[in-house]
Design a protein around this motif. Structure first.
Motif, mmCIF file in Angstrom:
data_model
loop_
_atom_site.group_PDB
_atom_site.id
_atom_site.type_symbol
_atom_site.label_atom_id
_atom_site.label_comp_id
_atom_site.label_asym_id
_atom_site.label_seq_id
_atom_site.Cartn_x
_atom_site.Cartn_y
_atom_site.Cartn_z
ATOM 1 N N ALA A 1 0.833 -1.204 0.000
ATOM 2 C CA ALA A 1 0.000 0.000 0.000
ATOM 3 C C ALA A 1 0.867 1.253 0.000
ATOM 4 C CB ALA A 1 -0.940 -0.011 1.208
ATOM 5 N N LEU A 2 1.873 1.292 0.865
ATOM 6 C CA LEU A 2 2.778 2.448 0.905
ATOM 7 C C LEU A 2 3.516 2.626 -0.413
ATOM 8 C CD1 LEU A 2 4.342 2.058 4.478
ATOM 9 C CD2 LEU A 2 2.653 3.766 3.744
ATOM 10 N N ALA A 3 3.893 1.513 -1.039
ATOM 11 C CA ALA A 3 4.606 1.578 -2.316
ATOM 12 C C ALA A 3 3.748 2.186 -3.413
ATOM 13 C CB ALA A 3 5.071 0.184 -2.725
ATOM 14 N N LEU A 4 2.426 2.121 -3.251
ATOM 15 C CA LEU A 4 1.495 2.692 -4.226
ATOM 16 C C LEU A 4 1.016 4.076 -3.809
ATOM 17 C CD1 LEU A 4 -0.567 -0.543 -4.945
ATOM 18 C CD2 LEU A 4 0.969 0.623 -6.536
ATOM 19 N N ASP A 5 1.710 4.669 -2.831
ATOM 20 C CA ASP A 5 1.354 6.006 -2.326
ATOM 21 C C ASP A 5 -0.055 6.034 -1.755
ATOM 22 O OD1 ASP A 5 3.836 7.220 -3.014
ATOM 23 O OD2 ASP A 5 3.176 7.393 -5.091
ATOM 24 N N LEU A 6 -0.416 4.957 -1.085
ATOM 25 C CA LEU A 6 -1.704 4.832 -0.424
ATOM 26 C C LEU A 6 -1.498 4.783 1.085
ATOM 27 C CD1 LEU A 6 -3.171 2.039 -2.727
ATOM 28 C CD2 LEU A 6 -3.918 4.435 -2.700
ATOM 29 N N PRO A 7 -2.544 5.065 1.871
ATOM 30 C CA PRO A 7 -2.421 4.867 3.320
ATOM 31 C C PRO A 7 -2.027 3.427 3.620
ATOM 32 C CG PRO A 7 -4.431 6.071 2.790
ATOM 33 C CD PRO A 7 -3.860 5.603 1.487
ATOM 34 N N GLU A 8 -1.258 3.243 4.670
ATOM 35 C CA GLU A 8 -0.719 1.925 4.999
ATOM 36 C C GLU A 8 -1.817 0.871 5.165
ATOM 37 O OE1 GLU A 8 3.059 0.582 7.742
ATOM 38 O OE2 GLU A 8 1.674 2.112 8.508
ATOM 39 N N THR A 9 -2.965 1.272 5.677
ATOM 40 C CA THR A 9 -4.056 0.322 5.961
ATOM 41 C C THR A 9 -5.099 0.287 4.837
ATOM 42 O OG1 THR A 9 -5.245 2.047 7.194
ATOM 43 C CG2 THR A 9 -3.764 0.593 8.449
ATOM 44 N N TYR A 10 -4.747 0.798 3.674
ATOM 45 C CA TYR A 10 -5.718 0.959 2.588
ATOM 46 C C TYR A 10 -6.427 -0.344 2.229
ATOM 47 C CZ TYR A 10 -7.576 2.337 -1.984
ATOM 48 O OH TYR A 10 -8.414 2.597 -3.055
ATOM 49 N N PHE A 11 -5.687 -1.464 2.220
ATOM 50 C CA PHE A 11 -6.268 -2.739 1.793
ATOM 51 C C PHE A 11 -6.838 -3.563 2.952
ATOM 52 C CE2 PHE A 11 -2.869 -2.093 -1.531
ATOM 53 C CZ PHE A 11 -3.738 -1.818 -2.577
ATOM 54 N N ASP A 12 -6.776 -3.040 4.170
ATOM 55 C CA ASP A 12 -7.190 -3.841 5.326
ATOM 56 C C ASP A 12 -8.655 -4.232 5.275
ATOM 57 O OD1 ASP A 12 -4.620 -3.590 6.193
ATOM 58 O OD2 ASP A 12 -5.110 -2.601 8.101
ATOM 59 N N ASN A 13 -9.513 -3.320 4.788
ATOM 60 C CA ASN A 13 -10.948 -3.610 4.820
ATOM 61 C C ASN A 13 -11.367 -4.672 3.814
ATOM 62 O OD1 ASN A 13 -10.494 -1.932 2.588
ATOM 63 N ND2 ASN A 13 -12.540 -1.036 2.678
ATOM 64 N N ILE A 14 -10.506 -4.989 2.834
ATOM 65 C CA ILE A 14 -10.847 -6.063 1.883
ATOM 66 C C ILE A 14 -10.033 -7.335 2.150
ATOM 67 C CG2 ILE A 14 -11.644 -4.504 0.067
ATOM 68 C CD1 ILE A 14 -8.933 -5.032 -1.364
ATOM 69 N N THR A 15 -9.325 -7.365 3.274
ATOM 70 C CA THR A 15 -8.555 -8.562 3.630
ATOM 71 C C THR A 15 -8.834 -8.986 5.075
ATOM 72 O OG1 THR A 15 -6.645 -7.144 4.151
ATOM 73 C CG2 THR A 15 -6.685 -8.171 1.969
ATOM 74 N N THR A 16 -10.081 -8.821 5.511
ATOM 75 C CA THR A 16 -10.459 -9.270 6.856
ATOM 76 C C THR A 16 -10.533 -10.794 6.933
ATOM 77 O OG1 THR A 16 -12.783 -9.007 6.223
ATOM 78 C CG2 THR A 16 -11.734 -7.165 7.419
ATOM 79 N N HIS A 17 -10.870 -11.437 5.838
ATOM 80 C CA HIS A 17 -10.870 -12.906 5.744
ATOM 81 C C HIS A 17 -10.358 -13.283 4.349
ATOM 82 C CE1 HIS A 17 -14.856 -11.236 4.812
ATOM 83 N NE2 HIS A 17 -15.010 -12.207 3.928
ATOM 84 N N PRO A 18 -9.071 -13.086 4.115
ATOM 85 C CA PRO A 18 -8.502 -13.201 2.768
ATOM 86 C C PRO A 18 -8.505 -14.621 2.222
ATOM 87 C CG PRO A 18 -6.751 -12.996 4.396
ATOM 88 C CD PRO A 18 -8.042 -12.773 5.120
ATOM 89 N N MET A 19 -8.439 -14.696 0.903
ATOM 90 C CA MET A 19 -8.209 -15.962 0.229
ATOM 91 C C MET A 19 -6.720 -16.269 0.328
ATOM 92 S SD MET A 19 -10.596 -15.506 -3.166
ATOM 93 C CE MET A 19 -10.407 -17.208 -3.672
ATOM 94 N N THR A 20 -6.386 -17.474 0.743
ATOM 95 C CA THR A 20 -4.994 -17.854 0.960
ATOM 96 C C THR A 20 -4.788 -19.294 0.508
ATOM 97 O OG1 THR A 20 -5.609 -18.458 3.224
ATOM 98 C CG2 THR A 20 -4.557 -16.300 2.922
ATOM 99 N N ASN A 21 -3.554 -19.612 0.161
ATOM 100 C CA ASN A 21 -3.203 -20.998 -0.169
ATOM 101 C C ASN A 21 -1.771 -21.277 0.234
ATOM 102 O OD1 ASN A 21 -5.099 -20.282 -2.870
ATOM 103 N ND2 ASN A 21 -5.534 -22.246 -1.913
#
Length: 372
Positions: free
Chosen positions: A201-221
C-alpha cells in the motif's frame, strides 16, 4: 496461470504463452535488438518491516515498489520468519511426499471443487507441448471450518463459519503430522503477508491500511510441492505461468542448481537461485490489475535439471472472496473506464481455465464457453 511453448522460424525465436486463456507471445531479443531489462532479482532487506518508524517502512516500500514496477519479482531477506519453522516444514514435506501413494491419494484433489489436497505426478499440464508437469503437490487454503484459521481472523464474519469444508487432510496414522506442520507454516506466512500488504500500500502512495478492509478474511493458499530431478530435456516441473492471486511468497529448498526461472523483457529465462533465509516474492495478476498494469505479473516456470530433489512452499495471498476491487483511483488514465470485479468470481474463472489435468475427464474449464 499461463502455459508456454517456444517456437523457432528461420530468423526469430518466440516464447508463446496463454495467460488466463488469452494467448500471447514474447520475442527473444539479442544483440542490438535487446532491451534494457533485468538479469537477476534484487535483494531487499525486510528488517524495516518491523520498524516502529513510518519513515523506515516507507523507505522499504520505495524499494519494493521499484522492484514490482520493473521486474515483478524480488528476494525478501531478513524477513523475520523463524528459521526453525521453515526447516521443520521442509522436513515435513520430505516425510509427506515419501508416504505410500495410496495414503496420499486419500485426499486426491479431484474430490473437491477447489482442487484442494494431493496432486499426483503429471496430472497438471500447464505447457501443452510436454507430457505434463513433473511434480507432485498438496494444496490447502482458506477454509473457515478449520479452527486453526479462525484464530488468525479477529474481525471474521460469523456467518462464514457455515461454509462447507474446503480443505482435505489425511487420516492415516502415518500422515497425522501433516496438518499441524502445514498450519505452523501457514500461521507464520499469514502474519508476514499482512505486514507485506501494508508495504505494498505504501509503495502505491496509499495509506498503509488501505487494503485492510478487503482482507479481513482473505483468500490464501499453501502449495507444498515436490519436484524430482528431470531426466528428459523436454520435461518441465511446472509450465510457465503467472499467478492469479494478489502476491506470492515462495520458500524453496537449498539446491546447488536453480530450478525456478523468470522471463525477462528479452524473452530470456533468468535463474532464481535459492538464497538462504530468503523468500522469493512476486506480484500476481490481481495486483497487476489493481495497479492498472503499472506493476508486473511476471511469467515464471520450474525446470529441475540439477539432479537433486527440490521442494517448494509457495504461499498465495488475495483479498476476501466477496471483495470488489478495481484500479486504484490515482493510477487511472483519463477518459478510460475501469471494471470492478468480485475477487472470488475472477479467481474461480482462472482456476477453471488453468487447473486442467491429465485425468482423461472433461473439466469445468472445458465446459466453459470459448474465451472463458
Amino acid at each position: 496461470m499461463s502455459t508456454t511453448t517456444t517456437t523457432q522460424t528461420e530468423t526469430e525465436n518466440w516464447v508463446h504463452y496463454h495467460d488466463g486463456g488469452i494467448p500471447g507471445r514474447r520475442q527473444v531479443l539479442k544483440g542490438t535488438a535487446a532491451k534494457e531489462t533485468f538479469t537477476a532479482l534484487p535483494k531487499i532487506d525486510f528488517r524495516r518491516i518491523y520498524s516502529d518508524k513510518l519513515e523506515d517502512r516507507k523507505e522499504l516500500a520505495k524499494e519494493v515498489g521499484a522492484a514490482c514496477q520493473d521486474i515483478g519479482f524480488f528476494y525478501a531477506v531478513n524477513h523475520g520468519v523463524d528459521d526453525d519453522v521453515l526447516e521443520d516444514t521442509f522436513d515435513a514435506l520430505k516425510e509427506y511426499f515419501a508416504l505410500p501413494k495410496d495414503v496420499k491419494m486419500e485426499t486426491h484433489n479431484q474430490k473437491t471443487e477447489k482442487f484442494r489436497g494431493y496432486e499426483a505426478f503429471l496430472e497438471g499440464k500447464l505447457d501443452p507441448s510436454t507430457r505434463g508437469d513433473l511434480k507432485e503437490g498438496f494444496l490447502m487454503g482458506e477454509d473457515f471450518t478449520d479452527p486453526e484459521q479462525l484464530q488468525l481472523l479477529p474481525n471474521f464474519p460469523p456467518s462464514l463459519t457455515h461454509q462447507k469444508p474446503r480443505n482435505q487432510w489425511p487420516t492415516h496414522s502415518s500422515a497425522l503430522f501433516w496438518r499441524p506442520a502445514i498450519y505452523r507454516y501457514y500461521t507464520s506466512m499469514f502474519a508476514f503477508s499482512k505486514r507485506m500488504l501494508h508495504i505494498f500500500a505504501l509503495a502505491l502512495d496509499l495509506p498503509e491500511t488501505y487494503f485492510d478492509n478487503i482482507t479481513t478474511h482473505p483468500m490464501t493458499n499453501v502449495r507444498a510441492v515436490h519436484y524430482p530431478p528431470q531426466e528428459q530435456q523436454s520435461d518441465v516441473g511446472i509450465g510457465a505461468h503467472t499467478d492469479f492471486c494478489w502476491f506470492t511468497l515462495v520458500c524453496q529448498s537449498k539446491t546447488a542448481y536453480p530450478a525456478l526461472e523468470v522471463l525477462n523483457a528479452n524473452g530470456l529465462w533468468v535463474p532464481v537461485h535459492p538464497e538462504p533465509n530468503a523468500f522469493v516474492v512476486n506480484v500476481a495478476d490481481f495486483l497487476k490489475l489493481v495497479t492498472g498494469g503499472t506493476w508486473q505479473s511476471t511469467v515464471h516456470r520450474v525446470r529441475n535439471i540439477g539432479r537433486e530433489e527440490r521442494y517448494s512452499m509457495p504461499f498465495f495471498f488475495s483479498p476476501n472472496e466477496d471483495a470488489k476491487v478495481s484500479v486504484v483511483e490515482h493510477l487511472r488514465r483519463k477518459g478510460e473506464e475501469y471494471e470492478e470485479f468480485v475477487v472470488g468470481e475472477y479467481f474461480q474463472k482462472r482456476l477453471d481455465i488453468d487447473r486442467t489435468t491429465h485425468m482423461g475427464v472433461e473439466t469445468r474449464a472445458e465446459k466453459k464457453k470459448p474465451g472463458y
